[in-house]
Design an enzyme around this catalytic site. Structure first.
Site, PDB file in Angstrom:
ATOM      1  CB  CYS A  62      29.736 -16.900  25.003  1.00 22.52           C
ATOM      2  SG  CYS A  62      29.516 -17.735  23.565  1.00 22.52           S
ATOM      3  NE  ARG A 100      35.842 -21.746  18.401  1.00 23.37           N
ATOM      4  CZ  ARG A 100      36.238 -20.232  19.002  1.00 23.37           C
ATOM      5  NH1 ARG A 100      37.069 -19.294  17.702  1.00 23.37           N
ATOM      6  NH2 ARG A 100      35.626 -19.943  19.905  1.00 23.37           N
ATOM      7  CD  GLN A 156      38.200 -19.824  23.203  1.00 23.05           C
ATOM      8  OE1 GLN A 156      36.946 -20.242  23.843  1.00 23.05           O
ATOM      9  NE2 GLN A 156      38.128 -19.161  22.570  1.00 23.05           N
ATOM     10  CG  ASP A 214      35.455 -18.252  26.668  1.00 19.79           C
ATOM     11  OD1 ASP A 214      36.144 -17.217  26.785  1.00 19.79           O
ATOM     12  OD2 ASP A 214      35.252 -19.023  26.360  1.00 19.79           O
ATOM     13  CG  HIS A 252      31.432 -15.530  29.026  1.00 19.96           C
ATOM     14  ND1 HIS A 252      31.934 -16.166  28.882  1.00 19.96           N
ATOM     15  CD2 HIS A 252      31.561 -15.385  27.713  1.00 19.96           C
ATOM     16  CE1 HIS A 252      32.049 -17.055  27.757  1.00 19.96           C
ATOM     17  NE2 HIS A 252      31.876 -16.011  26.984  1.00 19.96           N
ATOM     18  CE  LYS A 258      36.414  -9.380  16.256  1.00 25.24           C
ATOM     19  NZ  LYS A 258      36.976 -10.660  15.938  1.00 25.24           N
ATOM     20  CG  HIS A 263      31.200 -13.138  24.588  1.00 23.61           C
ATOM     21  ND1 HIS A 263      30.943 -14.344  24.907  1.00 23.61           N
ATOM     22  CD2 HIS A 263      30.481 -12.319  25.050  1.00 23.61           C
ATOM     23  CE1 HIS A 263      29.281 -14.072  24.705  1.00 23.61           C
ATOM     24  NE2 HIS A 263      29.254 -12.783  24.809  1.00 23.61           N
TER      25      HIS A 263
END
Length: 643
Positions: free
Chosen positions: A337, A366, A384, A386, A388, A467, A513
């Site tokens: 992000c 992580r 991911q 991912d 946004h 979320k 997100h």
């Protein structure tokens, strides 16, 4: 003292003193009392024989109802602990904790001079059956904190003493069944004979309180059900799950491996595995384009000041990796992000530009403790899908709704059904409650508009926003959390991102997100187990293998190989100096969708014989016909074979 108890049908019972749920159940009917596991008192699980001395709403929980599972599985963990103490000696067993978990329970033990093995579970089960047959009454009692500590010290239960010392309450609750006493909040069944259907599943090591600096305890896992049939079905599912374990199938099918010596929690993908991952990525890219996303790329390592500004430094630092060069600290990104915010800030944004949808296959790292790593499902590095979305506040519901539709289209390709969880503000959060409520309501509105079934998980949101998590159900009924959508009013504030509105003023965008596969690696692991390694043809690493009956037909096999390859079919030639039967069995083990067998008859006719991985044989097949059918199957991403 007069008190009122409101029942689910709206009726009210009035009592002039304390009353137990068991007494109320028996008043209603003898059958209800016999079938009761406990009660819900003002929404809280309650012992059947624990007195109530206040006005309340009460529901009797029957054994077959979902709420009862926590009660009888918790009781079963105590029965197991009692059995272990009887077998190994009460003076030699120190008790850890014994909670319920999804579909079961466990208990941790520190046993002097004894190591429990899988073979020992049978004798523990036999002792548990004796305790169940004894039908011991289970009694709850309370002690002042000091007396509770003294009781556990007398019994040599050092771990219980540690837990009691941290309890803020002045009184501490215990449960007693026969000679067994345990520190516990409860609730429990009224006696040990109430539920009989259980199975001990496995034994493993577990650090006390999850800390590797503490002693390693022995943990026994088990499960229990109200009905024998439900237990049998669950055990069948576990057996099927063992056959599908991606940690076994992944290396067996040459998809991936993990070298724990040098890269624990960091999978290494082999060519076949990369083929599957690339197909998943290609599908994702195609759908992202359809739904209006632009693909971007951001650095793997960025300056610590970015992570301080984002809030990750304060809220997520212990899960991050760091490196230092030229006396500057950099962080390996745990999330994408902040990088996408940098892209947004790269040039001025007008209200006409919104929504902006940025998408990335972002590699993140992580830290996870070694004890929780699990194949592809729990790793330290993953990719991911991912994205946004930066939008105006009035666009949030429409954008979340659009993401839900995207998720539905993606998951339907794999045959997944799903449900959602709406997670609300946690204790460790950024921002004020009013902003959180606004974000939570936006997610709730989108779920209701798309008619997705959901439950609320209070306090389980991310630190920067509420979320929605999507849980897919696989072919054997297990649920996996994959996609997530998070509405964030905090990051735009922290990074001071704005857009110019129609009236010329600067406004703050909302940031959404979202990830759909979630972790690409984890989704791959789920698919391996969902399909038991037998991927649908479009996803299979090798779609066709050609088997010449003997060396004489290798030239014809190579002609076919070239033709299939030119048509975009993933094809291999297996002309090893082995019998045809051996090679067929080998390729069935590899779960290749189609085997093409060619011998004299096929070569003379210019045709092929097709054998499917489920063992069907189709003879005299025109080559072009086969190419047309398999191409159609691949392009349509069909879940079933053409033949």
């Amino acid at each position: 003292m007069i008190m009122q108890v409101r029942l689910p049908d709206g009726s009210i019972k009035i009592y002039d003193g304390p009353v137990t749920p068991g007494q109320i159940a028996r008043e209603i009917s003898e059958g209800l009392w016999r079938n009761a596991a406990g009660a819900l008192v003002n929404g809280q699980l309650w012992d059947l024989e624990r007195p109530i001395d206040f006005d309340c709403e009460l529901k009797i929980v029957k054994l077959e109802e979902p709420e009862a599972a926590e009660i009888y599985r918790h009781t079963m963990s105590h029965i197991m602990a009692q059995a272990v103490m009887r077998i190994y000696g009460a003076d030699k067993v120190k008790l850890g904790i014994g909670p319920t978990i999804e579909n079961g329970f466990y208990y941790d033990f520190d046993i002097q001079d004894a190591k429990i093995t899988e073979e020992d579970l049978t004798k523990i089960e036999e002792e548990m059956k004796k305790i169940i047959k004894e039908d011991l009454k289970i009694e709850r009692f309370e002690l002042p904190k000091a007396e509770a500590i003294e009781l556990m010290k007398q019994r040599g239960q050092v771990y219980k003493v540690e837990l009691i010392e941290e309890i803020p309450d002045e009184k501490v609750s215990f449960y007693k069944q026969g000679e067994f006493i345990d520190l516990c909040r409860g609730p429990h069944l009224p006696s040990t004979g109430k539920v009989k259907h259980f199975k001990l599943l496995s034994v493993s090591g577990a650090y006390w309180r999850g800390n590797e600096k503490n002693p390693m305890l022995q943990r026994i896992y088990g499960t229990a059900f109200a009905k024998k049939e439900d237990l049998e079905n669950y055990l069948k599912m576990l057996e099927e799950a063992k056959k599908r374990d991606h940690r076994k199938l992944g290396p067996q099918l040459d998809l991936f491996f993990i070298n724990t010596d040098v890269a624990a929690g960091m999978p290494i993908f082999l060519p076949y595995g990369m083929t599957v991952l690339l197909e998943l990525m290609n599908l994702s890219r195609k759908l992202h384009k359809k739904y209006g996303y632009k693909e971007v790329g951001t650095p793997l390592i960025m300056h610590e000041k970015l992570w301080r500004q984002s809030g990750h430094w304060d809220h997520y630092k212990n899960n991050m990796y760091f490196t230092e060069k030229e006396e500057v600290t950099y962080a390996v990104k745990p999330m994408n992000c902040p990088g996408h915010i940098l892209i947004y800030k790269n040039k001025p944004v007008s209200y006409k530009d919104l929504p902006i949808r940025l998408f990335e296959f972002g590699r993140v790292h992580r830290y996870e403790r070694g004890g929780v790593l699990h194949g592809l499902l729990r790793v330290r590095t993953f990719t991911q899908d991912d994205a946004h979305i930066f939008c105006r506040e009035d666009q949030v519901v429409a954008e979340v709704t659009n993401v839900v539709k995207f998720i539905d289209e993606l998951y339907s390709i794999f045959g997944f059904t799903y449900r959602a969880t709406l997670s609300t503000m946690p204790e460790d959060h950024m921002g004020d409650e009013a902003t959180w409520e606004k974000a939570t309501q936006a997610l709730r509105n989108a779920l209701e508009e798309t008619k997705v079934p959901y439950v609320v998980a209070e306090g389980e949101g991310a630190f920067y926003g509420p979320k929605i998590d999507f849980h897919v159900k696989d072919v054997i009924g297990r649920e996996w959390q994959c996609a997530t959508i998070q509405v964030d009013f905090q990051m735009p504030e922290r990074f001071d991102i704005t857009y110019k509105d129609a009236d010329g003023t600067e406004k703050r965008p909302v940031m959404i997100h979202r990830a759909l596969y979630g972790s690409l690696e984890r989704f791959f692991g789920i698919l391996i187990e969902h399909y038991a390694g037998a991927f649908p043809t479009w996803l299979a690493p090798v779609q066709v293998v050609i088997l010449p009956v003997s060396e004489k037909y290798v030239d014809y096999a190579k002609e076919l190989l070239e033709k299939f390859d030119k048509n975009g079919i993933r094809v291999e030639l297996d002309d090893r100096n082995e019998t045809l039967g051996y090679r067929i069995r080998e390729n069935q083990m590899r779960k290749v969708p189609y085997m093409i067998i060619v011998g004299e008859k096929e070569k003379e006719a210019g045709k092929i014989s097709v054998r499917t991985r489920d063992g069907r044989d189709i003879h005299d097949v025109e080559v072009e016909e086969f190419i047309t059918k398999i191409t159609r199957e691949i392009n349509s991403k069909s879940m079933s074979l053409s033949y």
